[in-house]
Design an enzyme around this catalytic site. Structure first.
Site, PDB file in Angstrom:
ATOM      1  N   GLY A 332       0.825  -1.201   0.000  1.00  0.00           N
ATOM      2  CA  GLY A 332       0.000   0.000   0.000  1.00  0.00           C
ATOM      3  C   GLY A 332       0.856   1.246   0.000  1.00  0.00           C
ATOM      4  N   GLY A 334      -0.196   4.396   0.112  1.00  0.00           N
ATOM      5  CA  GLY A 334      -0.973   5.574   0.528  1.00  0.00           C
ATOM      6  C   GLY A 334      -0.123   6.393   1.484  1.00  0.00           C
ATOM      7  N   PHE A 335      -0.796   7.161   2.345  1.00  0.00           N
ATOM      8  CA  PHE A 335      -0.050   8.026   3.264  1.00  0.00           C
ATOM      9  C   PHE A 335       0.855   7.217   4.186  1.00  0.00           C
ATOM     10  CE2 PHE A 335      -3.536  10.755   2.017  1.00  0.00           C
ATOM     11  CZ  PHE A 335      -2.867  11.944   1.781  1.00  0.00           C
ATOM     12  N   GLY A 336       0.310   6.101   4.709  1.00  0.00           N
ATOM     13  CA  GLY A 336       1.074   5.299   5.653  1.00  0.00           C
ATOM     14  C   GLY A 336       2.237   4.596   4.984  1.00  0.00           C
ATOM     15  N   VAL A 400      -2.088  -7.403  -4.127  1.00  0.00           N
ATOM     16  CA  VAL A 400      -1.833  -8.444  -3.125  1.00  0.00           C
ATOM     17  C   VAL A 400      -3.142  -9.183  -2.871  1.00  0.00           C
ATOM     18  CG1 VAL A 400      -1.208  -8.836  -0.708  1.00  0.00           C
ATOM     19  CG2 VAL A 400       0.081  -7.207  -2.083  1.00  0.00           C
ATOM     20  N   GLU A 491     -17.617  18.779   2.448  1.00  0.00           N
ATOM     21  CA  GLU A 491     -16.840  19.402   1.372  1.00  0.00           C
ATOM     22  C   GLU A 491     -17.500  19.157   0.018  1.00  0.00           C
ATOM     23  OE1 GLU A 491     -12.490  19.515   3.534  1.00  0.00           O
ATOM     24  OE2 GLU A 491     -12.841  17.873   2.150  1.00  0.00           O
ATOM     25  N   ASP A 620      -5.545   3.330   7.823  1.00  0.00           N
ATOM     26  CA  ASP A 620      -6.971   3.013   7.882  1.00  0.00           C
ATOM     27  C   ASP A 620      -7.250   1.535   8.077  1.00  0.00           C
ATOM     28  OD1 ASP A 620      -7.431   5.632   7.473  1.00  0.00           O
ATOM     29  OD2 ASP A 620      -8.439   5.441   5.534  1.00  0.00           O
ATOM     30  N   ALA A 636      -5.345  11.007   7.316  1.00  0.00           N
ATOM     31  CA  ALA A 636      -4.051  10.976   6.629  1.00  0.00           C
ATOM     32  C   ALA A 636      -2.911  11.182   7.632  1.00  0.00           C
ATOM     33  CB  ALA A 636      -4.026  12.054   5.560  1.00  0.00           C
TER      34      ALA A 636
HETATM   35  C1  LIG Z   1     -12.694  11.489  -0.131  1.00  0.00           C
HETATM   36  C2  LIG Z   1     -11.789  11.435   1.059  1.00  0.00           C
HETATM   37  C3  LIG Z   1     -11.465  12.601   1.731  1.00  0.00           C
HETATM   38  C4  LIG Z   1     -10.623  12.555   2.836  1.00  0.00           C
HETATM   39  N1  LIG Z   1     -10.302  13.724   3.452  1.00  0.00           N
HETATM   40  C5  LIG Z   1      -9.413  13.693   4.476  1.00  0.00           C
HETATM   41  C6  LIG Z   1      -8.990  14.896   5.089  1.00  0.00           C
HETATM   42  O1  LIG Z   1      -9.421  15.986   4.722  1.00  0.00           O
HETATM   43  N2  LIG Z   1      -8.063  14.822   6.094  1.00  0.00           N
HETATM   44  C7  LIG Z   1      -7.556  13.615   6.505  1.00  0.00           C
HETATM   45  O2  LIG Z   1      -6.696  13.587   7.386  1.00  0.00           O
HETATM   46  N3  LIG Z   1      -7.954  12.476   5.955  1.00  0.00           N
HETATM   47  C8  LIG Z   1      -8.863  12.478   4.952  1.00  0.00           C
HETATM   48  N4  LIG Z   1      -9.256  11.302   4.384  1.00  0.00           N
HETATM   49  C9  LIG Z   1      -8.774  10.031   4.944  1.00  0.00           C
HETATM   50  C10 LIG Z   1      -7.372   9.735   4.479  1.00  0.00           C
HETATM   51  O3  LIG Z   1      -7.266   9.889   3.096  1.00  0.00           O
HETATM   52  C11 LIG Z   1      -7.018   8.332   4.894  1.00  0.00           C
HETATM   53  O4  LIG Z   1      -7.114   8.258   6.294  1.00  0.00           O
HETATM   54  C12 LIG Z   1      -5.619   7.963   4.465  1.00  0.00           C
HETATM   55  O5  LIG Z   1      -5.554   7.950   3.062  1.00  0.00           O
HETATM   56  C13 LIG Z   1      -5.249   6.593   5.012  1.00  0.00           C
HETATM   57  O6  LIG Z   1      -3.967   6.280   4.556  1.00  0.00           O
HETATM   58  P1  LIG Z   1      -3.539   4.767   4.360  1.00  0.00           P
HETATM   59  O7  LIG Z   1      -2.085   4.798   4.014  1.00  0.00           O
HETATM   60  O8  LIG Z   1      -3.971   3.962   5.507  1.00  0.00           O
HETATM   61  O9  LIG Z   1      -4.396   4.248   3.132  1.00  0.00           O
HETATM   62  P2  LIG Z   1      -4.602   4.833   1.690  1.00  0.00           P
HETATM   63  O10 LIG Z   1      -4.092   6.218   1.581  1.00  0.00           O
HETATM   64  O11 LIG Z   1      -6.019   4.583   1.363  1.00  0.00           O
HETATM   65  O12 LIG Z   1      -3.676   3.899   0.808  1.00  0.00           O
HETATM   66  C14 LIG Z   1      -3.915   2.533   0.656  1.00  0.00           C
HETATM   67  C15 LIG Z   1      -3.107   2.047  -0.535  1.00  0.00           C
HETATM   68  O13 LIG Z   1      -3.148   0.632  -0.538  1.00  0.00           O
HETATM   69  C16 LIG Z   1      -3.309   0.181  -1.864  1.00  0.00           C
HETATM   70  N5  LIG Z   1      -3.931  -1.124  -1.817  1.00  0.00           N
HETATM   71  C17 LIG Z   1      -5.111  -1.461  -1.244  1.00  0.00           C
HETATM   72  N6  LIG Z   1      -5.339  -2.778  -1.397  1.00  0.00           N
HETATM   73  C18 LIG Z   1      -4.284  -3.281  -2.069  1.00  0.00           C
HETATM   74  C19 LIG Z   1      -3.946  -4.572  -2.534  1.00  0.00           C
HETATM   75  N7  LIG Z   1      -4.743  -5.621  -2.328  1.00  0.00           N
HETATM   76  N8  LIG Z   1      -2.795  -4.741  -3.196  1.00  0.00           N
HETATM   77  C20 LIG Z   1      -1.973  -3.698  -3.420  1.00  0.00           C
HETATM   78  N9  LIG Z   1      -2.256  -2.454  -3.000  1.00  0.00           N
HETATM   79  C21 LIG Z   1      -3.389  -2.244  -2.332  1.00  0.00           C
HETATM   80  C22 LIG Z   1      -4.202   1.235  -2.492  1.00  0.00           C
HETATM   81  O14 LIG Z   1      -4.077   1.226  -3.898  1.00  0.00           O
HETATM   82  C23 LIG Z   1      -3.676   2.513  -1.859  1.00  0.00           C
HETATM   83  O15 LIG Z   1      -2.675   3.106  -2.626  1.00  0.00           O
HETATM   84  C24 LIG Z   1     -10.107  11.319   3.279  1.00  0.00           C
HETATM   85  C25 LIG Z   1     -10.437  10.147   2.601  1.00  0.00           C
HETATM   86  C26 LIG Z   1     -11.264  10.208   1.500  1.00  0.00           C
HETATM   87  C27 LIG Z   1     -11.598   8.933   0.780  1.00  0.00           C
END
Ligand SMILES: Cc1cc2nc3c(=O)[nH]c(=O)nc-3n(C[C@H](O)[C@H](O)[C@H](O)COP(=O)(O)OP(=O)(O)OC[C@H]3O[C@@H](n4cnc5c(N)ncnc54)[C@H](O)[C@@H]3O)c2cc1C
Length: 740
Positions: A332, A334-336, A400, A491, A620, A636
């Site tokens: 993943g 994403g932010f994490g 994955v 928003e 998340d 995030a």
């Molecule tokens: C519309 C929206 C608005 C938001 N607004 C805010 C805000 O204003 N402020 C704030 O703090 N937070 C906000 N959030 C929440 C924030 O975006 C999430 O908390 C944050 O993205 C979580 O980060 P993460 O790294 O856990 O997961 P994510 O950023 O969701 O990243 C997960 C990654 O894992 C990858 N992945 C998933 N499953 C698989 C798999 N099986 N195989 C390979 N890769 C995979 C995905 O492609 C993705 O790139 C918002 C979320 C959304 C949806």
């Protein structure tokens, strides 16, 4: 991007992984286990390593973050200087020709022709210079002009400074905030005539010319400093000795950055520049360049830096150093996941970041793509770009599907990727609270595709309303229901209302977009429940001022393709959007470990997964206890801080240092925007609303975007929307599959 299913690993790091994996499966082959128990090389554990790394990070930040800003300021400053001169010459043409006739004639060129060419350069080149477009071609005529003035007309320090700064721009390029920077990578391999030759020449010039020029600048500034002290007739021997030391440090390039900083400060006290000219500013630019970028390779600092790199291979980025290092697999990006990967940049570890897509997505701005304010590329950055400079990390694109915890393998499409440490950061997906059938009628926002589909849906509703045959149908088409009053719902509702009220003015004939009905449904008694009550109320008032109907304490009972039922009330609506709930990714199922009722992996306080050695879950997809009780929210900032924490924890284990202890979330607050100059923010206990919160929201979101290109693109789009209310990305895509 490398797709796991279609390619064999061929990079040395990847091959090493495969080799170790194969070896492990042979009878008696224990390479994996050996790797795990292998100690990090001495250099990685040196107690000076953290200091050297911090220093390197600081210098890199100065160069990459502040360097481009300095480049932009220098370009604008030089451009306005030459442009002003060009304009004055154009407005006083007779004097200009006279200047080229008697004051500084150009040998072999008629004065009026020389005047046209010289003035033309001064008018055109500054514009290119400001944009950072075709910079070498824009800089060269100005450089020649400065040299011509210096050597044939008036020898002035200002001309020398112009030459030095223009010379740097010629060799180094305009910096990251420029059009050249955006297009250069594509031009290098393009079919344009001479493109490849020019880029090779540019690289050669830069490699040889820049170190020499930087060394010359140091010597020149040392000379300026020393001369100024002499001119001031420093009475105190201490001041003279200090100035001598400073000049010597600059000349030798020893401690260049601090010496240049002191040199810059001494512009204020020493007669380094003519006060009535621009000299002081130009001089400050030269000193600032040395502060941010150092004395260059031809300096003692450069020599020490090379020695330091040989002592700390983690800084040198030598792949050989990583031979046999433990494998950290992060799922993943994403932010994490990205924070974890970046946090391991100096670790003796072979990091593999896997994601099903090739870009990192800035989800908090997805709703702006859905409402046509931003384009998808503004909020998505290729993962490879983020890890470009990190030799211990590679990126793999693949989905994955499972984790084999016994063999310590991640199953990606049809491959196995072995790990010693595993970080799961796969985020969350929508949850319809058991009513999965609603998804087809009320899509949520999680991916780029969701955002472009929502954008198409909203815009198509207005298009269809324009040709609707009855008023009732028209009304249904321009009714938008958003389910969920958290930040995303608020928003989204605000942005749709703003688009309808202002973004399409005078464009439709049969329907008035501003008559659109936007309804925000929230089951809780107030909006933004995670924020202070006062801010929830402000958000409600701001939305209602924009014309949004806010339904609090209202529960959606049913959704179908014609609309929604809220309690007993049926609302006919062509567009229903879901912003109500999320559930964790499948990561918990892959591991077969304990999950909470939102599907999140229940992790220990240090984010490790209980019972699985070396496995962590963050963001998340993890249920991490909050200090005040409950679970940390899906934000995030939480994901990012957890990624950083896990990176430190893994590194500590690799280097045999004590564990990092529990994760502590630093809550800086939260914010949500409603519309133009309307937002709410709760930062470090300070509660803001209206315009101040809106500006703050903008600054924070731009700062949090992961790359310079996205920041510039978002700023330009926002600035344009702010000036004009226009929404430039109003494209309905994905509807052209039918044959013509
Ligand atoms: C519309 C929206 C608005 C938001 N607004 C805010 C805000 O204003 N402020 C704030 O703090 N937070 C906000 N959030 C929440 C924030 O975006 C999430 O908390 C944050 O993205 C979580 O980060 P993460 O790294 O856990 O997961 P994510 O950023 O969701 O990243 C997960 C990654 O894992 C990858 N992945 C998933 N499953 C698989 C798999 N099986 N195989 C390979 N890769 C995979 C995905 O492609 C993705 O790139 C918002 C979320 C959304 C949806």
């Amino acid at each position: 991007m490398e797709t796991l299913s279609s390619r064999h690993f061929c990079e040395c790091q990847a091959c090493a992984i495969l080799m170790a994996h194969k070896d492990r499966n042979k009878p008696g082959g224990r390479a994996m286990q050996q790797v795990m128990s292998m100690a990090a090389p001495a250099a990685a554990r040196s107690r000076f390593a953290p200091l050297a790394e911090t220093l390197e990070d600081l210098l890199r930040t100065l160069d990459t973050r502040l360097g481009p800003i300095l480049d932009l300021i220098v370009r604008i400053w030089l451009a306005q200087t030459f442009l002003a001169s060009g304009l004055v010459k154009t407005l006083n043409w007779d004097s200009t020709v006279e200047l080229y006739t008697s004051e500084h004639p150009v040998p072999g060129v008629a004065p009026d022709i020389a005047a046209v060419i010289g003035t033309g350069f001064e008018l055109v080149c500054p514009l290119l210079l400001t944009l950072g477009l075709l910079t070498p071609l824009a800089v060269l005529p100005l450089l020649l002009t400065a040299a011509f003035l210096q050597f044939t007309y008036l020898a002035l320090a200002t001309h020398v400074y112009w030459m030095l700064l223009l010379g740097l721009l010629f060799l180094r390029g305009p910096g990251a905030i420029s059009i050249d920077h955006l297009i250069a990578p594509h031009l290098t391999g393009s079919a344009l005539p001479l493109a490849s030759l020019m880029s090779r020449l540019g690289r050669a010039f830069r490699a040889w010319g820049e170190p020499v020029l930087v060394a010359f600048i140091r010597l020149w500034l040392a000379f300026v400093l020393w001369s100024a002290v002499q001119a001031a007739g420093a009475q105190s021997p201490v001041a003279t000795a200090f100035a001598a030391l400073l000049a010597l440090a600059l000349a030798l390039g020893l401690g260049t950055r601090p010496a240049a900083l002191i040199g810059a400060a001494s512009i204020l006290v020493l007669p380094l520049a003519q006060p009535e000219t621009d000299e002081a500013i130009l001089l400050a630019f030269l000193f600032a360049g040395l502060v941010l970028r150092g004395g260059g390779p031809l300096s003692l600092d450069g020599l020490f830096a090379r020695r330091l790199l040989s002592l700390f291979p983690s800084l040198a980025g030598d792949p050989a150093w990583l031979q046999g290092a433990p494998r950290v697999v992060i799922v993943g990006a994403g932010f994490g996941g990205v924070a974890a990967a970046l946090g391991l940049r100096h670790a003796w570890a072979r990091v593999t970041l896997i994601d099903r897509r090739n870009y990192h997505l800035f989800q908090p701005l997805l709703y702006q793509v859905a409402t046509a304010s931003l384009s998808p590329a503004d909020i998505a950055t290729p993962i490879r770009t983020l890890l470009r400079g990190q030799v211990n990390a590679r990126t793999l694109m693949g989905r994955v599907t499972a984790i084999d915890v016994d063999r310590r393998d991640v199953l990606v499409d049809d491959r196995r990727i072995p790990y010693d440490y595993l970080v799961l950061a796969t985020g969350a997906k929508h949850s319809y609270f058991g009513k999965d059938g609603w998804e087809a009628f009320a899509p949520g926002l999680k991916k780029i595709d969701d955002a472009t589909a929502t954008r198409g849906r909203i815009l198509a509703a207005f298009e269809r309303a324009e040709t609707a045959e009855s008023e009732q149908e028209r009304r249904r088409l321009v009714t938008f229901v958003i389910v969920g009053g958290g930040p995303t719902g608020v928003e989204l509702a605000g942005a749709i209302a703003e688009l309808a009220r202002h973004g399409m003015r005078d464009e439709f004939r049969a329907v008035d977009p501003s008559s659109a009905r936007v309804i925000l449904v929230q089951s809780a008694p107030r909006l933004l429940p995670a924020m202070a009550e006062k801010l929830s109320e402000r958000a409600r008032v701001s939305l209602e001022t924009l014309g949004v109907e806010v339904r609090l304490g209202a529960k959606v009972e049913d959704i179908d393709d014609g609309g929604v039922r809220i309690g007993n009330e049926r609302i006919e609506a062509s567009t229903v959007l879901w912003a109500a709930g999320v559930t964790a990714s499948a990561a918990g199922r892959w591991l077969g470990v304990k999950r909470d009722n939102a599907g999140r992996i229940v992790v220990d306080e240090d984010l490790s997964v209980p019972g699985l050695e070396g496995v962590f879950a963050i963001g998340d997809t993890a249920a991490c206890p909050a200090p005040a009780g409950g679970i940390l929210p899906g934000l995030a900032a939480v994901a990012k801080q957890q990624g950083q924490h896990v990176a430190k924890a893994i590194r500590a284990r690799i280097e045999g240092r004590p564990d990092r202890g529990p994760f502590r979330y630093r809550d800086y607050g939260s914010m949500a925007t409603i519309g133009r100059k309307a937002a709410v923010a709760d930062l470090l206990g300070v509660k803001l609303s209206g315009a101040p919160a809106w500006w703050l929201w903008g600054v924070v979101h731009v700062a949090f975007l992961v790359d310079v290109r996205s920041r510039i693109a978002v700023l330009v789009d926002w600035f344009w929307s702010y000036l004009t209310y226009a929404r430039g990305m109003r494209l309905i895509t994905g509807n052209e599959t039918a044959p013509d």
